[in-house]
Write an enzyme that holds these catalytic residues in place. Structure first.
Site, mmCIF file in Angstrom:
data_model
loop_
_atom_site.group_PDB
_atom_site.id
_atom_site.type_symbol
_atom_site.label_atom_id
_atom_site.label_comp_id
_atom_site.label_asym_id
_atom_site.label_seq_id
_atom_site.Cartn_x
_atom_site.Cartn_y
_atom_site.Cartn_z
ATOM 1 N N ASP A 367 -13.081 43.447 19.024
ATOM 2 C CA ASP A 367 -12.874 42.016 19.262
ATOM 3 C C ASP A 367 -12.800 41.255 17.959
ATOM 4 O O ASP A 367 -12.012 40.335 17.810
ATOM 5 C CB ASP A 367 -13.995 41.454 20.147
ATOM 6 C CG ASP A 367 -15.385 41.656 19.565
ATOM 7 O OD1 ASP A 367 -15.588 42.637 18.825
ATOM 8 O OD2 ASP A 367 -16.279 40.839 19.849
ATOM 9 N N ARG A 371 -18.912 39.465 12.765
ATOM 10 C CA ARG A 371 -20.265 39.141 13.229
ATOM 11 C C ARG A 371 -20.952 40.389 13.780
ATOM 12 O O ARG A 371 -20.409 41.502 13.706
ATOM 13 C CB ARG A 371 -20.200 38.024 14.264
ATOM 14 C CG ARG A 371 -19.544 38.421 15.566
ATOM 15 C CD ARG A 371 -19.509 37.243 16.540
ATOM 16 N NE ARG A 371 -18.864 37.594 17.776
ATOM 17 C CZ ARG A 371 -18.079 36.770 18.458
ATOM 18 N NH1 ARG A 371 -17.821 35.560 17.999
ATOM 19 N NH2 ARG A 371 -17.556 37.157 19.603
ATOM 20 N N ASP A 372 -22.117 40.185 14.377
ATOM 21 C CA ASP A 372 -22.871 41.334 14.879
ATOM 22 C C ASP A 372 -22.324 41.763 16.244
ATOM 23 O O ASP A 372 -23.042 41.771 17.227
ATOM 24 C CB ASP A 372 -24.362 40.975 14.962
ATOM 25 C CG ASP A 372 -24.590 39.705 15.771
ATOM 26 O OD1 ASP A 372 -23.604 39.082 16.223
ATOM 27 O OD2 ASP A 372 -25.759 39.328 15.957
ATOM 28 N N GLU A 373 -21.048 42.091 16.265
ATOM 29 C CA GLU A 373 -20.420 42.507 17.509
ATOM 30 C C GLU A 373 -19.439 43.652 17.206
ATOM 31 O O GLU A 373 -19.769 44.797 17.365
ATOM 32 C CB GLU A 373 -19.730 41.314 18.178
ATOM 33 C CG GLU A 373 -19.421 41.595 19.637
ATOM 34 C CD GLU A 373 -19.427 40.345 20.513
ATOM 35 O OE1 GLU A 373 -19.751 39.261 20.027
ATOM 36 O OE2 GLU A 373 -19.091 40.494 21.703
ATOM 37 N N ASP A 380 -9.949 42.292 25.623
ATOM 38 C CA ASP A 380 -9.178 41.898 24.451
ATOM 39 C C ASP A 380 -8.056 42.901 24.185
ATOM 40 O O ASP A 380 -6.917 42.523 23.892
ATOM 41 C CB ASP A 380 -10.082 41.810 23.206
ATOM 42 C CG ASP A 380 -11.331 40.964 23.430
ATOM 43 O OD1 ASP A 380 -11.924 41.055 24.515
ATOM 44 O OD2 ASP A 380 -11.719 40.224 22.507
ATOM 45 N N TRP A 432 -11.002 42.960 32.352
ATOM 46 C CA TRP A 432 -11.559 43.834 31.301
ATOM 47 C C TRP A 432 -11.400 45.295 31.764
ATOM 48 O O TRP A 432 -10.744 46.091 31.104
ATOM 49 C CB TRP A 432 -13.009 43.457 31.008
ATOM 50 C CG TRP A 432 -13.131 42.379 29.967
ATOM 51 C CD1 TRP A 432 -13.569 42.535 28.688
ATOM 52 C CD2 TRP A 432 -12.780 40.989 30.094
ATOM 53 N NE1 TRP A 432 -13.510 41.330 28.007
ATOM 54 C CE2 TRP A 432 -13.028 40.372 28.849
ATOM 55 C CE3 TRP A 432 -12.262 40.201 31.115
ATOM 56 C CZ2 TRP A 432 -12.790 39.013 28.618
ATOM 57 C CZ3 TRP A 432 -12.027 38.847 30.886
ATOM 58 C CH2 TRP A 432 -12.284 38.270 29.661
ATOM 59 N N GLU A 643 -10.768 33.156 17.630
ATOM 60 C CA GLU A 643 -11.310 33.472 18.949
ATOM 61 C C GLU A 643 -11.135 32.305 19.922
ATOM 62 O O GLU A 643 -10.881 32.495 21.104
ATOM 63 C CB GLU A 643 -12.810 33.772 18.794
ATOM 64 C CG GLU A 643 -13.532 34.049 20.084
ATOM 65 C CD GLU A 643 -14.986 34.462 19.849
ATOM 66 O OE1 GLU A 643 -15.554 34.063 18.814
ATOM 67 O OE2 GLU A 643 -15.536 35.189 20.695
ATOM 68 N N HIS A 664 -9.897 37.193 15.767
ATOM 69 C CA HIS A 664 -10.024 37.715 17.126
ATOM 70 C C HIS A 664 -8.604 37.769 17.674
ATOM 71 O O HIS A 664 -7.994 36.727 17.890
ATOM 72 C CB HIS A 664 -10.830 36.687 17.920
ATOM 73 C CG HIS A 664 -12.014 37.198 18.629
ATOM 74 N ND1 HIS A 664 -13.204 37.472 17.999
ATOM 75 C CD2 HIS A 664 -12.235 37.460 19.949
ATOM 76 C CE1 HIS A 664 -14.093 37.866 18.907
ATOM 77 N NE2 HIS A 664 -13.513 37.882 20.103
HETATM 78 C C1 RAM Z 1 -17.158 38.193 23.417
HETATM 79 C C2 RAM Z 1 -16.271 39.143 22.712
HETATM 80 C C3 RAM Z 1 -14.958 39.428 23.382
HETATM 81 C C4 RAM Z 1 -14.908 39.062 24.819
HETATM 82 C C5 RAM Z 1 -16.249 39.076 25.470
HETATM 83 C C6 RAM Z 1 -16.239 38.675 26.926
HETATM 84 O O1 RAM Z 1 -18.454 38.338 22.964
HETATM 85 O O2 RAM Z 1 -16.067 38.708 21.405
HETATM 86 O O3 RAM Z 1 -13.882 38.849 22.725
HETATM 87 O O4 RAM Z 1 -14.055 39.967 25.459
HETATM 88 O O5 RAM Z 1 -17.186 38.325 24.811
#
Ligand code: RAM
Length: 765
Positions: A367, A371-373, A380, A432, A643, A664
């Site tokens: 995504d 960040r911490d992801e 996505d 998703w 994003e 994003h």
């Molecule tokens: C966010 C992510 C992503 C998205 C979900 C639902 O945290 O960055 O882009 O698909 O949530």
């Protein structure tokens, strides 16, 4: 030195003829003689320094060839005689490790020598056991790092030898004091690996080890600093001019023990200060302690950053731009597409889309990179797939990742939010989970290879059956869903938020996935399934119309996304479609020609408008420069896709730091419309993979020219239209062994001529 005997040379190439469909595949299979090894000393469980493994060996004869086979639990970097093995980074990549762990193979003939040799391999936590996902949990796949590698040598006299990871190796800590994907890396160049500790043999399995399918992560573009900035707070900041994913190479000279700290940020705030709040808990910091040995070249190994700016502290002496170079890292996909037109803002948008892809295609489609992801969010990926497949050759990238989708799919067919699923299962969300059908089908369309449908069929079917299982009377109205994620919310709280009912959306995707499954069944000759799922599809559509549609074609949720999904997925009866399209346009007008769609509606918005004769409205949306729109971030100086439509608000302040990535790719999905409708390059679904090409450019929006091209498996297809004295001049290039139907437009985009052409260059006016 104990050398393994030639008899133990066990790397067997089993050219198994895997007859799948009509294609034959030669599959090299490694028989591992090597043992899994791990550190034989108690680790510092807080900082978790990298583990350095070492093996010294002597080769007595002349070497003809030498190959390394290697994988790890954790990330590895290897050297033979102090020279790096291969050009790849963050190996062995990221997969659903416990089910599928990739190994890599390298030719190291030029690195080994007759006489004494040294083989070093360093392991870092990486995705395997570093902090990942929500609450940055460590040890997602396992608690300890481990190495498995073997070096196969063929001598000039034809004899063979093998050096394996085993109990004869040694290990120790070394300069990398800690390294994690989110936190960054800390290197103390004063510390040397001394390899004074034993290793321990462990019994990890071999049966999950697989060959590497996709391109590895390698270094790409480099960037030099723009003039150095001193922020109002006094921070020394370097701007590389591009939001990218990778890291910064630093040259420094200083006293032993001097510490240089490099923090990373995507943006400066309104006041011009370094802004890292949107990285949430990710420290995203590289820290180097100098050895004091003269000029030192510093860069990390087992992390990466999403950034445009760095803040530098502790650098000995003045910051000299020559000493800093940002390098982009991403999967080594071949560039395949180009797009250019007469509007510079749209060209910048295309640039941003491509950089969004570069920055988030690091072995897994993530995504975001900062960040911490940084997770393989399924929604996505499906949203962006068609655009991605124009810009780069993503066939291998996605065939590999789809296998992880299947591997992480649940027994009931549920698809996790992220793949590889390192966060646990929270149920499946519409739009998703549909990654399981949407990407395989679209891959088949763009690459024309049935294999992906063969590979993914069980997964596709599992997903549709999951939705059926969770339906009542053919309505999928259970469970939690993300809905049309990040759709328009009014900054003024004036009640104009564009919220679409989540179950209404779910029903649309239920229908779409069932349609795609039935298409796949038909391509694969599964006639029973075609019947079954066609019947299901009619029931799903009937249920949609009962539940969500008024007699005149108005939808329960009166939003752009609601109309877009119902129209794109053919949910409405023919006679209601034109009215529904009109309602969509009315809605766009009600927002003064602005889009209000989120992740799920955005990819299809302009396609639906074009399909129902409103390409002019699509152009108005595309060229809209005020929020919410694609060009609003461009006008705000974006170099990647954001994003949120208003990551930076009109007053210059930021959206909430809880979720505000500036890299994003999801909204970059408009790229597909730019290639397919503006430039007009499309594959005919009756002969997918561009065997038959449809060229149907639709000029508009006051643009005076558009040029685009795609490197297909047959060669290059390109379109160049321009407006000259009020008529359209069109040049097209059609690759070998393909045919194209060309629709020649007038300046308003209406078709005035149609021609069937063979390969070659063609001119129309
Ligand atoms: C966010 C992510 C992503 C998205 C979900 C639902 O945290 O960055 O882009 O698909 O949530």
């Amino acid at each position: 030195m104990k050398l393994a005997s030639t008899l133990r040379t066990q790397i067997l190439y089993l050219f198994g003829l895997l007859c799948i469909g009509c294609s034959l595949y030669a599959q090299p299979v490694v028989t591992w003689k090597a043992r899994w090894i791990e550190a034989g000393y108690p680790e510092d469980s807080v900082h978790r320094p990298a583990i350095y493994f070492h093996k010294a060996f002597i080769l007595n004869k002349k070497v003809k060839s030498a190959r390394v086979y290697i994988t790890s639990r954790g990330l590895y970097e290897g050297q033979v005689n102090r020279q790096r093995i291969g050009q790849a980074y963050l190996t062995p990549g990221w997969t659903s490790y416990n089910k599928r762990l990739q190994y890599q193979e390298y030719d190291v003939t030029s690195l080994v020598k007759t006489g004494a040799n040294a083989w070093n391999v360093c392991l870092g936590d990486g995705w395997y056991r570093g902090a990942m996902g929500f609450n940055a949990h460590r040890d997602r796949y396992g608690k300890s790092l481990a190495l498995l590698c073997q070096l196969e040598i063929t001598y000039q006299n034809g004899k063979k030898d093998i050096i394996c990871s085993d109990s004869s190796w040694a290990c120790s800590e070394g300069p990398i004091r800690s390294a994690e994907i989110y936190a960054g890396e800390t290197v103390d160049a004063r510390v040397q690996a001394v390899y004074d500790k034993p290793v321990r043999i462990t019994n990890y399995p071999y049966d999950n080890i697989i060959a590497t399918e996709n391109e590895l992560i390698t270094r790409h573009e480099t960037f030099k600093p723009l003039p150095i900035i001193t922020t109002p707070k006094g921070e020394k900041v370097i701007d590389f001019g591009q939001n990218l994913t990778g890291w910064v190479m630093v040259k420094a000279r200083g006293k032993a023990g001097s510490v240089i700290t490099i923090r990373h940020a995507e943006v400066l705030d309104k006041a011009g200060n370094f802004y890292t709040e949107n990285l949430r808990s990710a420290q995203a910091t590289a820290t180097y302690t100098l050895a004091g040995t003269g000029e030192e070249l510093l860069e990390p190994h087992f992390t990466y950053f999403g950034f445009r700016y760095i803040a530098v502290e502790g650098y000995p002496g003045e910051l000299n731009p020559d000493d800093f170079t940002a390098v982009a890292l991403y999967s080594d996909m071949k560039p395949t597409g180009f797009f250019e037109c007469s509007n510079p803002l749209l060209n910048q948008l295309q640039h941003n889309i491509q950089w969004g892809q570069r920055g988030n295609f690091l072995d897994v489609p993530t995504d975001c990179p900062q960040r911490d992801e940084r997770l393989g969010w399924t929604g996505d990926a499906q949203v962006f797939f068609r655009t991605a497949a124009f810009n780069f050759d993503v066939k291998k990238f996605f065939s590999k990742w789809l296998k992880d989708v299947a591997a992480d799919q649940r027994a009931d067919g549920g698809v996790p939010w992220v793949v590889p699923n390192c966060i646990g299962y929270y149920g499946s969300s519409a739009g998703w989970g549909d990654v399981a059908t949407i990407i395989p089908w679209n891959m088949y369309l763009v690459y024309g290879d049935k294999q992906v449908l063969e590979n993914q069929y069980t997964s596709m079917k599992g997903w549709v059956d999951y939705m059926t299982l969770n339906s009542n009377d053919d309505l999928w109205n259970k469970g939690g869903h993300f809905g049309d994620w990040l759709s328009y919310r009014s900054p003024d709280d004036d009640g104009s938020d564009a919220i679409t009912d989540k179950y209404q959306i779910a029903q649309c995707f239920y229908a779409y996935s069932t349609q795609l499954l039935s298409n796949a069944a038909s391509v694969l000759g599964k006639t029973e399934d075609v019947k079954k799922y066609e019947a299901l599809l009619s029931r799903i559509k009937a249920a949609f119309n009962r539940e969500y549609v008024t007699a005149s074609g108005r939808l329960v949720s009166n939003t752009q996304t609601a109309y877009v999904l119902a129209l794109e997925f053919d949910l409405l009866p023919e006679q209601l479609r034109p009215t529904a399209a009109r309602y969509l346009v009315d809605n766009i007008r009600a927002y003064s020609n602005h889009l209000t769609t989120g992740f799920l509606g955005t990819p299809y918005l302009c396609h639906v408008l074009s399909r129902f004769g409103y390409t002019d409205v699509a152009y108005q949306l595309l060229l809209q420069e005020t929020f919410p729109s694609w060009l609003y971030p461009v006008k705000k100086g974006a170099t990647t896709i954001w994003e949120r439509w208003d990551g930076i608000k009109t007053d210059g302040s930021f959206q909430t730091e809880r979720m505000n990535s500036f890299n994003h790719y999801a909204y970059g999905a408009i790229g597909d419309w730019m290639y397919r409708v503006m430039a007009g390059i499309n594959t005919d679904s009756s002969a997918p993979g561009y065997k038959k090409i449809i060229i149907k450019p639709q000029p508009g929006g006051g643009l005076t020219y558009c040029k685009a091209g795609l490197q297909t498996q047959y060669g290059s297809v390109s379109v160049h239209w321009r407006i000259e004295s009020n008529h359209v001049v069109l040049d097209v290039e059609v690759p070998e062994n393909t045919t194209a139907t060309v629709y020649v437009p007038d300046v308003k985009g209406s078709v005035i001529k149609m021609a069937e052409v063979k390969s070659g260059k063609h001119h129309f006016e």
